[in-house]
Structure formats: C-alpha cells, structure tokens
Design a protein around this motif. Sequence first.
Motif, PDB file in Angstrom:
ATOM      1  N   ALA A  86     -28.222 -19.591  15.183  1.00 53.65           N
ATOM      2  CA  ALA A  86     -27.401 -20.671  15.922  1.00 53.65           C
ATOM      3  C   ALA A  86     -27.741 -22.108  15.492  1.00 53.65           C
ATOM      4  N   ALA A  87     -28.694 -22.441  14.851  1.00 59.52           N
ATOM      5  CA  ALA A  87     -29.298 -23.624  14.492  1.00 59.52           C
ATOM      6  C   ALA A  87     -28.489 -24.057  13.145  1.00 59.52           C
ATOM      7  N   ILE A  88     -28.484 -23.063  12.076  1.00 58.10           N
ATOM      8  CA  ILE A  88     -27.875 -23.345  10.805  1.00 58.10           C
ATOM      9  C   ILE A  88     -26.444 -23.449  11.088  1.00 58.10           C
ATOM     10  N   ARG A  89     -25.838 -22.828  11.829  1.00 59.85           N
ATOM     11  CA  ARG A  89     -24.381 -22.581  12.165  1.00 59.85           C
ATOM     12  C   ARG A  89     -24.020 -24.031  12.826  1.00 59.85           C
ATOM     13  N   LYS A  90     -24.729 -24.622  13.622  1.00 59.32           N
ATOM     14  CA  LYS A  90     -24.507 -25.739  14.113  1.00 59.32           C
ATOM     15  C   LYS A  90     -24.900 -27.148  13.273  1.00 59.32           C
ATOM     16  N   ARG A  91     -25.783 -26.993  12.190  1.00 61.61           N
ATOM     17  CA  ARG A  91     -26.104 -28.185  11.348  1.00 61.61           C
ATOM     18  C   ARG A  91     -25.501 -27.796  10.106  1.00 61.61           C
ATOM     19  N   CYS A  92     -24.671 -26.746   9.659  1.00 61.95           N
ATOM     20  CA  CYS A  92     -23.952 -26.563   8.341  1.00 61.95           C
ATOM     21  C   CYS A  92     -22.627 -25.876   8.642  1.00 61.95           C
ATOM     22  N   VAL A  93     -21.790 -26.867   8.998  1.00 59.84           N
ATOM     23  CA  VAL A  93     -20.230 -26.047   9.408  1.00 59.84           C
ATOM     24  C   VAL A  93     -19.300 -25.918   8.336  1.00 59.84           C
ATOM     25  N   PHE A  94     -18.899 -24.779   8.156  1.00 61.05           N
ATOM     26  CA  PHE A  94     -17.881 -24.187   7.186  1.00 61.05           C
ATOM     27  C   PHE A  94     -16.453 -24.513   7.854  1.00 61.05           C
ATOM     28  N   ARG A  95     -15.679 -25.377   7.103  1.00 69.82           N
ATOM     29  CA  ARG A  95     -14.291 -25.775   7.312  1.00 69.82           C
ATOM     30  C   ARG A  95     -13.617 -25.079   6.561  1.00 69.82           C
ATOM     31  N   ASN A  96     -12.441 -24.935   6.953  1.00 72.38           N
ATOM     32  CA  ASN A  96     -11.060 -24.294   6.250  1.00 72.38           C
ATOM     33  C   ASN A  96     -11.722 -22.873   5.477  1.00 72.38           C
ATOM     34  N   THR A  97     -12.567 -22.060   6.104  1.00 69.00           N
ATOM     35  CA  THR A  97     -12.720 -20.863   5.667  1.00 69.00           C
ATOM     36  C   THR A  97     -11.399 -20.044   5.364  1.00 69.00           C
ATOM     37  N   GLU A  98     -10.263 -20.278   5.807  1.00 70.01           N
ATOM     38  CA  GLU A  98      -9.317 -19.416   5.565  1.00 70.01           C
ATOM     39  C   GLU A  98      -8.727 -19.621   4.153  1.00 70.01           C
ATOM     40  N   LEU A  99      -8.996 -20.495   3.358  1.00 67.94           N
ATOM     41  CA  LEU A  99      -8.625 -20.746   2.072  1.00 67.94           C
ATOM     42  C   LEU A  99      -9.432 -19.448   1.030  1.00 67.94           C
ATOM     43  N   PRO A 100     -10.760 -19.317   1.020  1.00 68.55           N
ATOM     44  CA  PRO A 100     -11.292 -18.273   0.540  1.00 68.55           C
ATOM     45  C   PRO A 100     -10.690 -16.851   1.322  1.00 68.55           C
ATOM     46  N   GLN A 101     -10.432 -16.881   2.454  1.00 70.24           N
ATOM     47  CA  GLN A 101     -10.017 -15.647   3.217  1.00 70.24           C
ATOM     48  C   GLN A 101      -8.691 -15.099   2.646  1.00 70.24           C
ATOM     49  N   LYS A 102      -7.978 -16.193   2.441  1.00 66.52           N
ATOM     50  CA  LYS A 102      -6.764 -15.673   1.861  1.00 66.52           C
ATOM     51  C   LYS A 102      -6.620 -14.820   0.673  1.00 66.52           C
ATOM     52  N   TYR A 103      -7.849 -15.054  -0.381  1.00 61.01           N
ATOM     53  CA  TYR A 103      -7.921 -14.386  -1.386  1.00 61.01           C
ATOM     54  C   TYR A 103      -8.509 -12.982  -1.174  1.00 61.01           C
ATOM     55  N   PHE A 104      -9.380 -12.988  -0.204  1.00 62.73           N
ATOM     56  CA  PHE A 104     -10.122 -11.692   0.222  1.00 62.73           C
ATOM     57  C   PHE A 104      -9.198 -10.983   0.813  1.00 62.73           C
ATOM     58  N   ASP A 105      -8.226 -11.537   1.633  1.00 65.39           N
ATOM     59  CA  ASP A 105      -7.114 -10.389   2.213  1.00 65.39           C
ATOM     60  C   ASP A 105      -6.008  -9.897   1.225  1.00 65.39           C
ATOM     61  N   GLU A 106      -6.125 -10.621  -0.042  1.00 65.22           N
ATOM     62  CA  GLU A 106      -5.539 -10.055  -1.115  1.00 65.22           C
ATOM     63  C   GLU A 106      -6.418  -9.129  -2.197  1.00 65.22           C
ATOM     64  N   GLY A 107      -7.441  -8.819  -1.663  1.00 71.50           N
ATOM     65  CA  GLY A 107      -8.366  -8.152  -2.269  1.00 71.50           C
ATOM     66  C   GLY A 107      -8.976  -8.531  -3.566  1.00 71.50           C
ATOM     67  N   ARG A 108      -9.023  -9.775  -3.554  1.00 78.20           N
ATOM     68  CA  ARG A 108      -9.676 -10.466  -4.572  1.00 78.20           C
ATOM     69  C   ARG A 108     -10.896 -11.446  -4.591  1.00 78.20           C
ATOM     70  N   SER A 109     -11.640 -11.024  -5.303  1.00 79.82           N
ATOM     71  CA  SER A 109     -13.018 -11.930  -5.090  1.00 79.82           C
ATOM     72  C   SER A 109     -12.827 -13.310  -5.554  1.00 79.82           C
ATOM     73  N   VAL A 110     -13.888 -14.221  -5.205  1.00 78.01           N
ATOM     74  CA  VAL A 110     -13.612 -15.761  -5.513  1.00 78.01           C
ATOM     75  C   VAL A 110     -14.484 -16.328  -5.978  1.00 78.01           C
ATOM     76  N   ILE A 111     -14.757 -17.434  -7.095  1.00 80.20           N
ATOM     77  CA  ILE A 111     -15.664 -18.312  -7.531  1.00 80.20           C
ATOM     78  C   ILE A 111     -15.669 -19.563  -6.626  1.00 80.20           C
ATOM     79  N   GLY A 112     -16.693 -19.874  -6.148  1.00 79.97           N
ATOM     80  CA  GLY A 112     -16.906 -21.234  -5.624  1.00 79.97           C
ATOM     81  C   GLY A 112     -17.613 -21.993  -6.601  1.00 79.97           C
ATOM     82  N   VAL A 113     -17.310 -23.200  -7.022  1.00 80.22           N
ATOM     83  CA  VAL A 113     -18.085 -24.251  -7.937  1.00 80.22           C
ATOM     84  C   VAL A 113     -18.620 -25.354  -7.020  1.00 80.22           C
TER      85      VAL A 113
END
Length: 288
Positions: A86-113
């Motif tokens: 709960a603490a880390i989710r409050k202190r480190c919030v991930f926005r627009n997770t739908e971007l990598p999720q779009k690729y996961f939905d296509e069955g593709r892994s993603v590289i984050g730089v």
Amino acid sequence: MFSYILYGLVWLISFLPFRVLYIIADINYVLLYYVSRYRREVVRTNLCNSFPEKSLKEIVAIERKYYKHMADLSVELYKLWHMSEAAIRKRCVFRNTELPQKYFDEGRSVIGVLGHYGNWEWMSSYSLWENDADFLALYKPIRSKVTDRMMKAIRSKFGAVLVAKDDTLRVIARYRSEKKLFLAGFIGDQTPNVHNLNFWTRFLNQDTPVLLGTERIARKYNFPVVSVRMRKVKRGYYEVEFIDVCANPAGLEPGVLTEMHTRLLESFIREEPQYWLWSHKRWKHKKV
C-alpha cells in the motif's frame, strides 16, 4: 565481516519511518556536499559541460538540489526492504499503464528504457500494477555475495524478476519459448566499457558513447519500445509515465532507435536536471 554488518544495519534502518529517514538524509546531504565533498569535481564538471549556457550560480543551485536528491535516494532505496504494498503504491504511482498493456493484449512483450533519473530503484514496484506480464529488472551483480544478496532482496521485494545482464538473452529466449509476457527494464545511460565504444551521439552537449544492447534485442525480436519517465512530485513521492517510442523497431535502420530513446532521456534531464545521476562518470571515454 563488513558486508554482514552493512546487511544488518540496512535491515534495521529500513524499519524506520520516513520522517526519521529523511532526517538521516538531511545529515547525509551535509556530509556528502560540505564535508566529504563526494565527487563534487565530477558533478561540477558534468553540469558545466552539459549546460554551458547557464551561469555558475545556476550550476551551483542545480548541484545542491542534486546532492539533496541523492541523499534522499540513499534512504529510499533501503526503505523498499520493509515498505508495504500500500505504501509503495501510494508513493510511486504508475500512470498510463494502458500503453504497455496495449502491447500485452496483442501478445507482445515490451522493452522499457529508463535512465538513472528520479528514483529508478522504485521502478521495481511495477509488478504491483501489472498482472499480465512479469517485470524483468536487469542488473549488474555485485562482487560481494552478501551485498549482492541484500540488493536482490530489496529489488525483488514487489515481484520484479532480477536478470543478471549476462543472462539477458537466455532469459528472454526462455520467456519466448514459454510464451510468457514481460516488460524488461533497460538502463539507457550506462557507460560502455572500452571494448563497446561502437556508437556515439551528442548527449547533453557532449560526444557520448551509448550501448546498443537495447536496440539490438528490440530489433531482433521486434519488441515494442517505451521510454520510462519518473517524475519526483515531492519528497518521497514519484510518478512514472510511459512514452511510446517505437511499435515495430525491426523496421528501423541501425542507430535510429538508440537516438530516439536517448533524445527522450535528454529532454527529461534538461527539464529537471537535479534528478539525474551527475556523480556518475558518464564521459570518461573520449571520441577519437
């Protein structure tokens, strides 16, 4: 013996509340900046070379903010060990997770730089925000087995799968054969060793060698690439934003993808320079 003492000390410190940890960080700032003057010359040189348009007063202001931020990082890393979900989710919030999720939905892994910017260590909590893919955190093993074990315990606390750099291709091949999805975190501002000075670009006003490993893997398997920006909202609070870089890197010419993610990182640093790792000897190699 020292490694065991450090292990125990960090384990105890990680139980302290943030208000106490930041008192320690304030003391660390004074010790680092004014007493030991830890890498002050490196930081000053890096800042002056990167921002020749800025006055000395402006450079010193960034420098002091950087050391304060670095002192915060020194306690925030260890606090991970005993932070709650709960603490880390409050202190480190991930926005627009739908971007990598779009690729996961296509069955593709993603590289984050990402770079050594913001609090990159807290990126390891991404697994709490994603159920369809593993987060692979690439790391360089530490020589001290005790310290290495400690860092792996901290970095894997929230489900990140740690991958030693030399094992990257083998682990990716295994995930592909098992048809498992992942987001792999590549640090894009590492300094290549003398045997890997194969690609140079202009980065922060200087000729800079950049590792091509991220590009080679992305182009080989046509993994979509996203840039990861971590903003420091206030002390102890961060927001992570995903930025689309390239959906189909296999079609790019060599070097193009590296330029793309390097330019993005540079733009983040120029906007808020105090949050990048200026004490790193990024320009120890010179272009000939």
